[in-house]
Scaffold this motif. Structure first.
Motif, PDB file in Angstrom:
ATOM      1  N   GLY A  50       0.798  -1.228   0.000  1.00 61.00           N
ATOM      2  CA  GLY A  50       0.000   0.000   0.000  1.00 61.00           C
ATOM      3  C   GLY A  50       0.814   1.254   0.000  1.00 61.00           C
ATOM      4  O   GLY A  50       0.286   2.337   0.236  1.00 61.00           O
ATOM      5  N   ASN A  51       2.082   1.123  -0.264  1.00 60.93           N
ATOM      6  CA  ASN A  51       2.922   2.314  -0.312  1.00 60.93           C
ATOM      7  C   ASN A  51       2.869   2.923  -1.714  1.00 60.93           C
ATOM      8  O   ASN A  51       2.773   2.198  -2.711  1.00 60.93           O
ATOM      9  N   THR A  52       2.979   4.235  -1.747  1.00 63.93           N
ATOM     10  CA  THR A  52       2.963   4.955  -3.035  1.00 63.93           C
ATOM     11  C   THR A  52       4.214   4.608  -3.799  1.00 63.93           C
ATOM     12  O   THR A  52       5.330   4.719  -3.290  1.00 63.93           O
ATOM     13  N   VAL A  53       3.996   4.157  -5.035  1.00 68.00           N
ATOM     14  CA  VAL A  53       5.139   3.764  -5.865  1.00 68.00           C
ATOM     15  C   VAL A  53       5.438   4.872  -6.880  1.00 68.00           C
ATOM     16  O   VAL A  53       6.545   5.347  -6.984  1.00 68.00           O
ATOM     17  N   LYS A  54       4.366   5.322  -7.600  1.00 68.62           N
ATOM     18  CA  LYS A  54       4.559   6.359  -8.614  1.00 68.62           C
ATOM     19  C   LYS A  54       3.219   7.046  -8.949  1.00 68.62           C
ATOM     20  O   LYS A  54       2.157   6.570  -8.572  1.00 68.62           O
ATOM     21  N   PHE A  55       3.361   8.131  -9.665  1.00 70.80           N
ATOM     22  CA  PHE A  55       2.182   8.848 -10.163  1.00 70.80           C
ATOM     23  C   PHE A  55       2.343   8.953 -11.679  1.00 70.80           C
ATOM     24  O   PHE A  55       3.333   9.485 -12.174  1.00 70.80           O
ATOM     25  N   SER A  56       1.396   8.400 -12.419  1.00 75.40           N
ATOM     26  CA  SER A  56       1.501   8.428 -13.880  1.00 75.40           C
ATOM     27  C   SER A  56       0.228   9.059 -14.468  1.00 75.40           C
ATOM     28  O   SER A  56      -0.845   9.006 -13.858  1.00 75.40           O
ATOM     29  N   GLY A  57       0.397   9.677 -15.612  1.00 74.88           N
ATOM     30  CA  GLY A  57      -0.768  10.316 -16.226  1.00 74.88           C
ATOM     31  C   GLY A  57      -0.480  10.768 -17.649  1.00 74.88           C
ATOM     32  O   GLY A  57       0.580  10.449 -18.214  1.00 74.88           O
ATOM     33  N   SER A  58      -1.413  11.547 -18.203  1.00 73.46           N
ATOM     34  CA  SER A  58      -1.283  12.028 -19.584  1.00 73.46           C
ATOM     35  C   SER A  58      -1.842  13.452 -19.699  1.00 73.46           C
ATOM     36  O   SER A  58      -2.654  13.888 -18.882  1.00 73.46           O
ATOM     37  N   ILE A  59      -1.355  14.156 -20.729  1.00 68.87           N
ATOM     38  CA  ILE A  59      -1.836  15.526 -21.014  1.00 68.87           C
ATOM     39  C   ILE A  59      -2.288  15.579 -22.479  1.00 68.87           C
ATOM     40  O   ILE A  59      -1.527  15.179 -23.366  1.00 68.87           O
ATOM     41  N   GLN A  60      -3.511  16.064 -22.695  1.00 67.77           N
ATOM     42  CA  GLN A  60      -4.057  16.159 -24.066  1.00 67.77           C
ATOM     43  C   GLN A  60      -4.398  17.622 -24.373  1.00 67.77           C
ATOM     44  O   GLN A  60      -5.065  18.306 -23.592  1.00 67.77           O
ATOM     45  N   ASP A  61      -3.948  18.079 -25.533  1.00 69.74           N
ATOM     46  CA  ASP A  61      -4.239  19.462 -25.966  1.00 69.74           C
ATOM     47  C   ASP A  61      -5.699  19.528 -26.441  1.00 69.74           C
ATOM     48  O   ASP A  61      -6.095  18.867 -27.406  1.00 69.74           O
ATOM     49  N   ILE A  62      -6.476  20.307 -25.737  1.00 73.40           N
ATOM     50  CA  ILE A  62      -7.919  20.437 -26.099  1.00 73.40           C
ATOM     51  C   ILE A  62      -8.287  21.891 -26.482  1.00 73.40           C
ATOM     52  O   ILE A  62      -9.440  22.323 -26.376  1.00 73.40           O
ATOM     53  N   THR A  63      -7.279  22.586 -26.926  1.00 76.35           N
ATOM     54  CA  THR A  63      -7.497  24.009 -27.259  1.00 76.35           C
ATOM     55  C   THR A  63      -8.604  24.183 -28.309  1.00 76.35           C
ATOM     56  O   THR A  63      -9.503  25.018 -28.161  1.00 76.35           O
ATOM     57  N   ASP A  64      -8.516  23.384 -29.374  1.00 78.55           N
ATOM     58  CA  ASP A  64      -9.514  23.534 -30.452  1.00 78.55           C
ATOM     59  C   ASP A  64     -10.928  23.260 -29.948  1.00 78.55           C
ATOM     60  O   ASP A  64     -11.898  23.970 -30.303  1.00 78.55           O
ATOM     61  N   ARG A  65     -11.044  22.195 -29.127  1.00 78.24           N
ATOM     62  CA  ARG A  65     -12.370  21.867 -28.610  1.00 78.24           C
ATOM     63  C   ARG A  65     -12.900  22.983 -27.724  1.00 78.24           C
ATOM     64  O   ARG A  65     -14.079  23.351 -27.774  1.00 78.24           O
ATOM     65  N   LYS A  66     -12.027  23.548 -26.889  1.00 75.84           N
ATOM     66  CA  LYS A  66     -12.430  24.630 -25.986  1.00 75.84           C
ATOM     67  C   LYS A  66     -12.892  25.868 -26.760  1.00 75.84           C
ATOM     68  O   LYS A  66     -13.868  26.527 -26.411  1.00 75.84           O
ATOM     69  N   LEU A  67     -12.119  26.168 -27.787  1.00 71.87           N
ATOM     70  CA  LEU A  67     -12.495  27.335 -28.593  1.00 71.87           C
ATOM     71  C   LEU A  67     -13.868  27.130 -29.248  1.00 71.87           C
ATOM     72  O   LEU A  67     -14.700  28.044 -29.316  1.00 71.87           O
ATOM     73  N   MET A  68     -14.073  25.879 -29.711  1.00 66.94           N
ATOM     74  CA  MET A  68     -15.365  25.575 -30.324  1.00 66.94           C
ATOM     75  C   MET A  68     -16.496  25.674 -29.300  1.00 66.94           C
ATOM     76  O   MET A  68     -17.580  26.185 -29.591  1.00 66.94           O
ATOM     77  N   ASN A  70     -16.519  27.529 -26.617  1.00 64.26           N
ATOM     78  CA  ASN A  70     -16.730  28.955 -26.315  1.00 64.26           C
ATOM     79  C   ASN A  70     -17.573  29.626 -27.413  1.00 64.26           C
ATOM     80  O   ASN A  70     -18.477  30.421 -27.133  1.00 64.26           O
ATOM     81  N   ASP A  71     -17.203  29.288 -28.665  1.00 67.45           N
ATOM     82  CA  ASP A  71     -17.971  29.857 -29.783  1.00 67.45           C
ATOM     83  C   ASP A  71     -19.435  29.409 -29.732  1.00 67.45           C
ATOM     84  O   ASP A  71     -20.354  30.191 -29.987  1.00 67.45           O
ATOM     85  N   LEU A  72     -19.612  28.113 -29.363  1.00 73.17           N
ATOM     86  CA  LEU A  72     -20.968  27.583 -29.279  1.00 73.17           C
ATOM     87  C   LEU A  72     -21.762  28.279 -28.177  1.00 73.17           C
ATOM     88  O   LEU A  72     -22.930  28.628 -28.350  1.00 73.17           O
ATOM     89  N   ARG A  73     -21.088  28.471 -27.016  1.00 72.12           N
ATOM     90  CA  ARG A  73     -21.785  29.158 -25.916  1.00 72.12           C
ATOM     91  C   ARG A  73     -22.161  30.589 -26.305  1.00 72.12           C
ATOM     92  O   ARG A  73     -23.238  31.073 -25.996  1.00 72.12           O
ATOM     93  N   GLU A  74     -21.219  31.274 -26.985  1.00 74.74           N
ATOM     94  CA  GLU A  74     -21.527  32.644 -27.414  1.00 74.74           C
ATOM     95  C   GLU A  74     -22.684  32.653 -28.407  1.00 74.74           C
ATOM     96  O   GLU A  74     -23.571  33.509 -28.349  1.00 74.74           O
ATOM     97  N   SER A  75     -22.645  31.682 -29.317  1.00 73.30           N
ATOM     98  CA  SER A  75     -23.715  31.591 -30.309  1.00 73.30           C
ATOM     99  C   SER A  75     -25.043  31.298 -29.649  1.00 73.30           C
ATOM    100  O   SER A  75     -26.069  31.907 -29.983  1.00 73.30           O
ATOM    101  N   GLN A  76     -25.008  30.347 -28.697  1.00 78.77           N
ATOM    102  CA  GLN A  76     -26.244  30.026 -27.985  1.00 78.77           C
ATOM    103  C   GLN A  76     -26.750  31.215 -27.178  1.00 78.77           C
ATOM    104  O   GLN A  76     -27.957  31.459 -27.082  1.00 78.77           O
ATOM    105  N   SER A  77     -25.801  31.957 -26.596  1.00 74.24           N
ATOM    106  CA  SER A  77     -26.182  33.137 -25.817  1.00 74.24           C
ATOM    107  C   SER A  77     -26.838  34.193 -26.719  1.00 74.24           C
ATOM    108  O   SER A  77     -27.858  34.789 -26.361  1.00 74.24           O
TER     109      SER A  77
END
Length: 550
Positions: A50-68, A70-77
């Motif tokens: 039960g001892n901590t051995v390591k921390f592993s993970g990943s990073i994904q670029d979601i800039t395009d999705r976020k921009l879309m 935001n645009d959708l929210r503005e459009s909906q607004s």
């Protein structure tokens, strides 16, 4: 990113403590200073103890999705703002006809807050008797594949407010398919005020149409470009004698005398005011009768064309009466001047009579008296009684002649017989005088009798009689005169008929003044006077005056 560090560290600490795995979206700043959005995930690994051995993970670029996003929210607004600010109600339902969009105008129109309607059947907004029809209408529309159409074109539709009030609406419906699901959007307009205005307009038009058709005065509408009649009322048909179809095949020139058409053309070419009182014009009826009409017109739009609505008031009798009144006033003024001249002529004649007759008589008497005076003052021996007697006899003769002449002047001014013996005897005396002076055969037929007549009537009848015979003697060239006097319905009747050349009013103005004077005498006493030509030749004067028998 500095603004995201706090939430990132909180999420990381929670993950490292084993509470949850790391799954967070945040911003990072790249070496070149560019900010991007990433989705970072990770988890802690443990050994068998039960001892901590390591921390592993990943990073994904979601800039395009976020921009879309935001645009959708503005459009909906923006879309939400547009829909909520729309003046019409906007309602969207799914394929089961449950409401999924209900804008603020819809809330105000139907008196429902959106949260009470969203997810509920559309039926609550439709009167119960129309619900099945409306549901079938949407189902049928769904199958057509048409993207949009107007509702209520054939039959009017109604909405139902929260308080149960029904109100008229206009609506258009559109459909769109999103992710395999059909959505139907209805745009609704409350036309309550519009309907009221339309009903008021229809009622107003009906009233004005009735006023047009039933107006007792002739009215019509003509096209301002072609000048053709496009509508006429019943009064126009009745007054002018044309049928409605005949009117509608004519122009306004066709009801004018030919000689008046140029003036009408000139008037129309200068017609600029919407409302115009055109004054009095002559119109020609179907039977050729010419009438005087007072015209008022107003510019209107009729069947989409510039036209004029005309009201025609027949003033023929009024104009005739005014013309007669004007003529009568002119005649009375001329008669007054004529009478003044006659009065002066009579005074001059009387002055001449007095000067020529009485002046000579008085001079002769003075000479005779002077002679007698000289005789009486002379010696008694020289007095000759025969001379004095002769002078006195001469003076008596002169006085007798003077008395006769004075009586003649008085009789010409006013016959004594009228005052002493009455009207009938005065008329008989005047007939004899007329025959003696003119030599014209004259017969008096008395059907009236010998009843006495009111003084004012006697004078009026005598003067009319005297003037009529004077006209016969001066102007008629007659050889015979027949006079009848009688009584009908308590009226005195006098008729004087000659066989002369007839009466021409315009030819002899002095004679006209005499006729006018006779007519005025009769009218003053409530009677009637008429002068007319008779066949085969001659003139007849008729007098009809109410009697006051003593």
């Amino acid at each position: 990113h500095p603004d995201d560090r706090k939430i990132f560290h909180q999420a990381l600490e929670a993950s490292l403590s084993g509470i949850t795995s790391l799954d967070i979206e945040h911003r990072i700043v790249k070496k070149n200073g560019q900010t991007i959005f990433v989705n970072q995930r990770g988890a802690v690994s443990y050994d068998e103890k039960g001892n901590t051995v390591k921390f592993s993970g990943s990073i994904q670029d979601i800039t395009d999705r976020k921009l879309m996003e935001n645009d959708l929210r503005e459009s909906q607004s923006k879309l939400s703002g547009i829909i909520n600010s729309a003046m019409d109600a906007v309602i969207t339902v799914d394929d089961k006809q449950n409401v999924i969009l209900f804008n603020s105008t819809a809330e105000k129109m139907f008196h429902y807050p959106a949260d009470e309607v969203l997810g509920k059947p559309l039926d609550r907004l439709i009167p119960e008797r129309f619900r099945n029809i409306h549901r079938k209408h949407i189902e049928s529309f769904s199958k057509t594949g048409i993207s949009m159409r107007t509702m209520g074109v054939i039959n009017p539709i109604s909405g139902l407010r929260a308080d149960g009030e029904e109100f008229p609406i206009e609506a258009s419906i559109s459909q769109v398919e999103i992710s395999g699901q059909k959505l139907f959007t209805v745009i609704i307009r409350d036309v309550t005020e519009k309907k009221k205005a339309e009903e008021a307009l229809i009622s107003s038009e009906a009233r004005y149409r009735l006023l047009f058709k039933k107006n007792p005065l002739p009215m019509w509408v003509y096209d301002f470009e072609t000048l053709k009649f496009v509508a006429v009322n019943f009064a126009a048909v009745k007054v002018y004698g044309y049928t409605k179809d005949e009117f509608l095949s004519m122009t306004i020139y066709d009801i004018r005398p030919e000689e008046d058409v140029p003036a009408l053309k000139n008037y129309i070419s200068n017609l600029k005011k919407p409302f115009q009182s055109a004054g009095i014009w002559r119109h020609k009826k179907k039977d050729g009768t010419i009438i005087d009409v007072e015209i008022v017109s107003h510019e209107i739009e009729f069947d989409g064309r510039v036209s004029r609505l005309v009201l025609a008031n027949d003033v023929t009798d009024k104009k005739k009466a005014l013309d007669e009144l004007k003529s009568s006033r002119e005649q009375l003024r001329e008669l007054a001047a004529h009478l003044q001249n006659i009065r002066e002529e009579e005074r001059s004649a009387i002055a001449r009579e007095i000067h020529d007759e009485l002046g000579q008589v008085l001079t002769s008497l003075k000479m005779n008296l002077t002679f007698v005076d000289k005789k009486l003052t002379a010696d008694e021996a020289r007095i000759d009684p025969d001379d004095i007697h002769s002078e006195i006899t001469g003076m008596k003769s002169v006085i007798d002649k003077s008395v006769k002449r004075i009586r003649k002047i008085i009789t010409e001014l006013r016959p004594e017989v009228l005052d002493q013996l009455g009207l009938i005897s005065a008329l008989e005396w005047q007939v004899n005088e007329f025959k003696t002076k003119s030599g014209i055969d004259c017969e008096l037929l008395n059907y009236f009798g010998e009843a006495e007549v009111n003084k004012n009537i006697s004078i009026a009848v005598y003067r009319i009689f005297q003037e009529a015979l004077t006209n016969v003697m001066r102007h008629s060239k007659a050889t015979k005169v027949e006079i009848k006097i009688g009584r009908t319905n308590n009226h005195f009747e006098l008729e004087i008929r000659d066989n002369g050349i007839g009466f021409e009013q315009k030819k002899n103005k002095s004679k006209t003044f005499g006729v006018l004077g006779m007519r005025e005498r009769a009218i003053i006493l409530g009677g009637d006077f008429k002068v007319e030509n008779v066949k085969p030749s001659g003139t007849k004067v008729s007098v009809y005056i109410p009697l006051e028998i003593i």
